[in-house]
Design an enzyme around this catalytic site. Structure first.
Site, mmCIF file in Angstrom:
data_model
loop_
_atom_site.group_PDB
_atom_site.id
_atom_site.type_symbol
_atom_site.label_atom_id
_atom_site.label_comp_id
_atom_site.label_asym_id
_atom_site.label_seq_id
_atom_site.Cartn_x
_atom_site.Cartn_y
_atom_site.Cartn_z
ATOM 1 N N ALA A 32 0.876 -1.179 0.000
ATOM 2 C CA ALA A 32 0.000 0.000 0.000
ATOM 3 C C ALA A 32 0.916 1.234 0.000
ATOM 4 C CB ALA A 32 -0.892 -0.041 1.238
ATOM 5 N N GLU A 73 7.072 3.427 -8.894
ATOM 6 C CA GLU A 73 5.709 3.651 -9.429
ATOM 7 C C GLU A 73 5.411 2.687 -10.584
ATOM 8 O OE1 GLU A 73 4.019 5.476 -7.543
ATOM 9 O OE2 GLU A 73 5.548 6.707 -6.580
ATOM 10 N N CYS A 74 5.823 1.425 -10.426
ATOM 11 C CA CYS A 74 5.702 0.453 -11.527
ATOM 12 C C CYS A 74 4.251 0.060 -11.804
ATOM 13 C CB CYS A 74 6.550 -0.786 -11.236
ATOM 14 S SG CYS A 74 6.002 -1.663 -9.763
HETATM 15 N N1 LIG Z 1 10.734 14.098 -0.131
HETATM 16 C C1 LIG Z 1 9.955 13.789 0.903
HETATM 17 N N2 LIG Z 1 9.746 14.707 1.854
HETATM 18 C C2 LIG Z 1 8.976 14.409 2.912
HETATM 19 N N3 LIG Z 1 8.371 13.224 3.109
HETATM 20 C C3 LIG Z 1 8.539 12.291 2.190
HETATM 21 C C4 LIG Z 1 9.334 12.513 1.038
HETATM 22 N N4 LIG Z 1 9.328 11.371 0.308
HETATM 23 C C5 LIG Z 1 8.557 10.479 0.984
HETATM 24 N N5 LIG Z 1 8.080 11.013 2.104
HETATM 25 C C6 LIG Z 1 7.270 10.333 3.127
HETATM 26 O O1 LIG Z 1 7.988 9.152 3.573
HETATM 27 C C7 LIG Z 1 7.077 8.074 3.871
HETATM 28 C C8 LIG Z 1 7.423 6.773 3.151
HETATM 29 O O2 LIG Z 1 7.816 7.123 1.893
HETATM 30 P P1 LIG Z 1 8.092 6.196 0.681
HETATM 31 O O3 LIG Z 1 9.392 5.493 0.782
HETATM 32 O O4 LIG Z 1 7.922 7.187 -0.429
HETATM 33 O O5 LIG Z 1 6.922 5.116 0.710
HETATM 34 P P2 LIG Z 1 6.113 4.502 -0.508
HETATM 35 O O6 LIG Z 1 6.979 4.623 -1.721
HETATM 36 O O7 LIG Z 1 5.836 3.088 -0.111
HETATM 37 O O8 LIG Z 1 4.836 5.300 -0.590
HETATM 38 C C9 LIG Z 1 5.711 8.638 3.527
HETATM 39 O O9 LIG Z 1 5.124 9.035 4.734
HETATM 40 C C10 LIG Z 1 5.957 9.825 2.601
HETATM 41 O O10 LIG Z 1 4.924 10.800 2.743
HETATM 42 C C1 LIG Z 2 -4.228 4.201 -4.483
HETATM 43 C C2 LIG Z 2 -3.946 5.000 -5.710
HETATM 44 C C3 LIG Z 2 -2.771 5.745 -5.805
HETATM 45 N N1 LIG Z 2 -2.540 6.470 -6.923
HETATM 46 C C4 LIG Z 2 -1.303 7.275 -7.005
HETATM 47 C C5 LIG Z 2 -1.075 8.180 -5.844
HETATM 48 C C6 LIG Z 2 0.431 8.331 -5.829
HETATM 49 O O1 LIG Z 2 0.752 9.395 -6.712
HETATM 50 C C7 LIG Z 2 0.936 6.992 -6.386
HETATM 51 C C8 LIG Z 2 1.434 6.030 -5.314
HETATM 52 O O2 LIG Z 2 2.497 6.577 -4.607
HETATM 53 P P1 LIG Z 2 3.431 5.822 -3.510
HETATM 54 O O3 LIG Z 2 3.316 6.631 -2.258
HETATM 55 O O4 LIG Z 2 4.812 5.915 -4.105
HETATM 56 O O5 LIG Z 2 2.982 4.411 -3.355
HETATM 57 O O6 LIG Z 2 -0.187 6.407 -7.034
HETATM 58 C C9 LIG Z 2 -3.431 6.468 -7.981
HETATM 59 O O7 LIG Z 2 -3.189 7.111 -9.007
HETATM 60 N N2 LIG Z 2 -4.580 5.731 -7.884
HETATM 61 C C10 LIG Z 2 -4.867 5.004 -6.785
HETATM 62 O O8 LIG Z 2 -5.947 4.354 -6.751
#
Ligand SMILES: Nc1ncnc2c1ncn2[C@@H]1O[C@H](COP(=O)(O)OP(=O)(O)O)[C@@H](O)[C@H]1O
Ligand SMILES: Cc1cn([C@H]2C[C@H](O)[C@@H](COP(=O)(O)O)O2)c(=O)[nH]c1=O
Ligand SMILES: [Zn+2]
Length: 192
Positions: A10, A88-89
Site C-alpha cells: 500500500a 511507481e511500476c
Molecule cells: N521528499 C519527501 N519529503 C517528505 N516526506 C517524504 C518525502 N518522500 C517520501 N516522504 C514520506 O515518507 C514516507 C514513506 O515514503 P516512501 O518510501 O515514499 O513510501 P512509498 O513509496 O511506499 O509510498 C511517507 O510518509 C511519505 O509521505
Molecule cells: C491508491 C492510488 C494511488 N494512486 C497514485 C497516488 C500516488 O501518486 C501513487 C502512489 O504513490 P506511492 O506513495 O509511491 O505508493 O499512485 C493512484 O493514481 N490511484 C490510486 O488508486
C-alpha cells in the site's frame, strides 16, 4: 541468471526508500544502477525519487508510450547497466512489463520494480497485474493501519476526508488524498 522482482505494498510502506537503499548499495560497490520513475508522478519534483530519511536520486522518466527495452539496450551499450530500479511500476503498461522481462532475459540485467498492487477501488493496476503474473520474485513490503493490522488497501478521500468509491484510476497525490488501511477498515470507510 538475472531475475525480475516485484516489491509491492500500500502507500507509505517505504517502497521508494527501499529502492534508494538498493541503488546506494549498488553504487557503494562501484556498480551502475539506473532508476526510472513515472513521468506523471511529480510530487517530489520531476525526474526524482526521494524519501524523508534524506536519500534522493535523479531518475529517468517513463511514459506509457516508451519502449523500455530499446532505451535500456541503448544505455547498456554506452555504459554497462548493473541493475534497473523502477518506482511507481503500477503505471507500466502490459507491453512495458514484457519489455522489462526482455531486459532480464536477453540483457541479463536484474530489474527491481516497486509499486502499488491495487488502486483505491481494490482493482489491480495494469503494471501490477502483469508483474504479479511474470515476475520471478514477489516481495510484500508492509505498512500498518491505524488499528495495528497490516494495511493492504488504500482509501482515496474527497476534500472533506470522506472515502470515495468511484473515479479515474490514476490521480497523483499523497497523504492529502490517500490513506493506507487494513481490509476491514477499507470496507467500513466505504460503508460496506
Ligand atoms: N521528499 C519527501 N519529503 C517528505 N516526506 C517524504 C518525502 N518522500 C517520501 N516522504 C514520506 O515518507 C514516507 C514513506 O515514503 P516512501 O518510501 O515514499 O513510501 P512509498 O513509496 O511506499 O509510498 C511517507 O510518509 C511519505 O509521505
Ligand atoms: C491508491 C492510488 C494511488 N494512486 C497514485 C497516488 C500516488 O501518486 C501513487 C502512489 O504513490 P506511492 O506513495 O509511491 O505508493 O499512485 C493512484 O493514481 N490511484 C490510486 O488508486
Ligand atoms: Zn484497520
Amino acid at each position: 541468471m538475472a531475475q525480475m522482482y516485484f516489491y509491492y505494498s500500500a502507500m507509505n510502506a517505504g517502497k521508494s526508500t527501499t529502492l534508494l537503499q538498493s541503488s546506494f548499495n549498488y553504487r557503494e560497490r562501484g556498480m551502475t544502477p539506473v532508476i526510472f520513475t513515472a513521468a506523471i508522478d511529480d510530487r517530489y519534483g520531476k525526474g526524482k525519487v526521494s524519501s524523508r530519511i534524506g536519500l534522493q536520486e535523479d531518475a529517468e522518466l517513463f511514459s506509457t508510450s516508451d519502449d523500455l527495452y530499446a532505451r535500456l539496450q541503448d544505455m547498456n551499450a554506452t555504459k554497462k547497466v548493473d541493475c534497473v530500479l523502477i518506482d511507481e511500476c503500477q503505471f507500466l503498461t502490459k507491453v512495458q512489463v514484457y519489455q522489462l522481462t526482455e531486459v532480464v532475459d536477453k540483457l541479463n540485467i536484474p530489474v527491481l520494480c516497486y509499486g502499488l498492487r491495487s488502486d483505491f477501488r481494490g482493482e489491480l493496476f495494469e503494471g501490477s497485474r502483469y508483474l504479479l503474473a511474470w515476475a520471478d520474485k514477489l516481495v510484500e513490503l508492509k505498512t500498518i493501519c491505524h488499528c495495528g493490522r497490516k494495511a493492504n488497501m488504500v482509501i482515496r478521500q474527497d476534500a472533506s476526508g470522506k472515502a470515495i468509491a468511484d473515479g479515474d484510476q490514476v490521480e497523483i497525490g499523497g497523504n492529502d488524498r490517500y490513506v493506507s488501511v487494513c481490509r476491514k477498515h477499507y470496507k467500513e470507510a466505504l460503508g460496506r
